[in-house]
Design a protein around this motif. Structure first.
Motif, PDB file in Angstrom:
ATOM      1  N   LEU A 114      -1.785  -2.176   9.446  1.00 48.81           N
ATOM      2  CA  LEU A 114      -1.420  -1.264   8.356  1.00 48.81           C
ATOM      3  C   LEU A 114       0.051  -1.440   7.986  1.00 48.81           C
ATOM      4  O   LEU A 114       0.734  -0.490   7.591  1.00 48.81           O
ATOM      5  N   LEU A 117       1.360  -0.227   4.668  1.00 47.30           N
ATOM      6  CA  LEU A 117       1.469   1.226   4.529  1.00 47.30           C
ATOM      7  C   LEU A 117       2.592   1.785   5.382  1.00 47.30           C
ATOM      8  O   LEU A 117       3.335   2.673   4.948  1.00 47.30           O
ATOM      9  N   ASP A 118       2.733   1.266   6.609  1.00 47.78           N
ATOM     10  CA  ASP A 118       3.713   1.821   7.541  1.00 47.78           C
ATOM     11  C   ASP A 118       5.089   1.169   7.435  1.00 47.78           C
ATOM     12  O   ASP A 118       6.104   1.806   7.697  1.00 47.78           O
ATOM     13  N   PRO A 120       6.376  -1.054   4.550  1.00 50.91           N
ATOM     14  CA  PRO A 120       6.290  -1.802   3.282  1.00 50.91           C
ATOM     15  C   PRO A 120       7.435  -2.782   3.065  1.00 50.91           C
ATOM     16  O   PRO A 120       7.270  -3.781   2.365  1.00 50.91           O
ATOM     17  N   TYR A 131      -1.923  -2.676  -1.517  1.00 53.07           N
ATOM     18  CA  TYR A 131      -2.618  -2.148  -0.335  1.00 53.07           C
ATOM     19  C   TYR A 131      -2.452  -0.638  -0.190  1.00 53.07           C
ATOM     20  O   TYR A 131      -3.365   0.047   0.271  1.00 53.07           O
ATOM     21  N   ASN A 132      -1.297  -0.122  -0.574  1.00 54.12           N
ATOM     22  CA  ASN A 132      -1.122   1.335  -0.539  1.00 54.12           C
ATOM     23  C   ASN A 132      -2.084   2.024  -1.499  1.00 54.12           C
ATOM     24  O   ASN A 132      -2.527   3.150  -1.247  1.00 54.12           O
ATOM     25  N   LYS A 159      -3.258   7.649  10.965  1.00 54.01           N
ATOM     26  CA  LYS A 159      -2.819   7.760   9.571  1.00 54.01           C
ATOM     27  C   LYS A 159      -3.899   8.389   8.692  1.00 54.01           C
ATOM     28  O   LYS A 159      -3.589   9.014   7.670  1.00 54.01           O
TER      29      LYS A 159
END
Length: 387
Positions: A114, A117-118, A120, A131-132, A159
């Protein structure tokens, strides 16, 4: 007969870990003798990889070059749903994080990490944005989520608390059989001459990109060069990925730049020999969802230093030296510790690493995926029959 459509459109250009894992995973499915499953794999118009048709494996080329990201995203979200209906597939498996906006058949998605998201900042800007926007919905609509490690599974559940734990299955990557200790010196001598490799070197393998933490690795190496006068060079194997200018500028303007060798992209068939020639493999990444080079190096008899982040401690089984990737001094001290090992200590750790790496096989990954496909398909049959 369960007909599974598998998305292999990420198999483009020079492969990195994700691409190799996708190709070998698909190949493992083609090697399974199952009268109950058939797999159709979508690949790029220009696909040149090693996959070939098998009794239960159909290779289907799309009409465009999937290296064109915009075309690939359009196809996946708007053309694939039509294909689902026209071709009568039972299940769809995306091996690359996302599912179509209008997914019309039961779908499974593989999540490698991820990071977008975590973290970027570690990604290309367009990757982080895409992807977000698409991963959250994909995880919501998927019938099953395949995580490549327990670390990634934990990240997903943390998450996305609405995702039930039973929906996430862990399927480890495997290790290609070519990765093993090389006892015959003749091919190693040839390989050393082919790439003009240093006589004694530390090794890093991976794309040159922010999450790999090459800046701190280089700083730790140069610290040892100046304060402990070590004789080894640092060999960096991998293509320029993205946001790499800081690393390259630092190297270019350093007075000791000749002590660091950027070899560029190397075909995977040559990597076992390079691992075997290295005195030490160093992988101080800020985050990895798995980390294939770690078990590759272990299988080839090379001691390994890893960061204490992400899935690296998990997949290495506690058999590698772990460091805080933010601490240059800690990385340097770990290097110094290993090069000062006595012969017996090194032999023991190398043997343990080889044994541990044998636990990662693509046969096991394919077999577990087959069980997941069967489970999803059977649960849908029961639902449709009102059971």
């Amino acid at each position: 007969m369960v007909h599974v459509l598998i998305n292999g459109l990420l198999l483009i250009n020079n492969y990195s870990g994700v691409q190799y894992s996708i190709e070998y995973f698909i190949d493992s499915l083609g090697n399974i003798k199952s009268a109950d499953h058939i797999f159709t794999v979508l690949v790029s118009k220009n696909y040149t990889g090693s996959l070939s048709p098998a009794e239960n494996l159909i290779i289907r080329r799309v009409g465009f070059d999937s290296a064109d990201r915009a075309k690939r995203i359009w196809f996946e979200n708007f053309s694939l749903p039509k294909l689902f209906i026209e071709s009568g597939f039972d299940l769809y498996h995306s091996l690359g994080y996302t599912l179509p906006i209008f997914s019309r058949i039961p779908s499974i998605v593989t999540v490698h990490d991820l990071i977008a998201l975590d973290f970027p900042a570690f990604c290309k800007n367009e990757t982080a944005i895409y992807y977000n926007a698409f991963i959250p919905r994909s995880l919501s609509i998927a019938k099953k989520i395949i995580a490549v490690s327990n670390t990634v599974k934990t990240d997903i559940l943390s998450k996305f608390p609405d995702v039930p734990e039973h929906k996430v299955e862990v399927v480890y990557h495997g290790l290609h059989k070519r990765f093993s200790d090389i006892d015959d010196w003749d091919p190693l001598i040839t390989l050393r001459a082919k790439y003009n490799l240093p006589d004694d070197f530390f090794l890093f393998v991976g794309n040159i990109e922010p999450k790999k933490n090459l800046s701190n690795l280089i700083k730790a190496f140069l610290y040892l060069k100046t304060t402990h006068k070590i004789g080894q060079k640092l060999l960096i194997v991998g293509a320029k990925g993205w946001k790499y200018t800081e690393v390259m500028d630092f190297w270019e303007h350093n007075l000791m730049k000749n002590e660091i060798v950027f070899l560029g992209y190397v075909q995977e068939s040559d990597l076992p020999g390079i691992y075997s020639l290295a005195q030490l493999f160093i992988f101080p990444s800020f985050y990895e969802g798995f980390g294939l080079p770690v078990i590759e190096a272990m299988a080839c008899g090379c001691p390994v230093i890893i960061s204490d982040r992400g899935a690296l401690p998990e997949i290495s089984g506690g058999l590698c030296e772990q460091v805080n990737p933010d601490c240059v001094t800690e990385i340097a001290h770990a290097i110094l510790k290993i090069i000062r090992w006595e012969v017996n200590r090194r032999t023991e750790r190398v043997a343990l690493g080889k044994g541990w790496s044998k636990g990662f096989t693509w046969e096991a990954a394919g077999a577990k995926a087959l069980r997941i496909y069967t489970s999803v398909y059977n649960s849908l049959l029961h639902t449709n029959r009102g059971i």
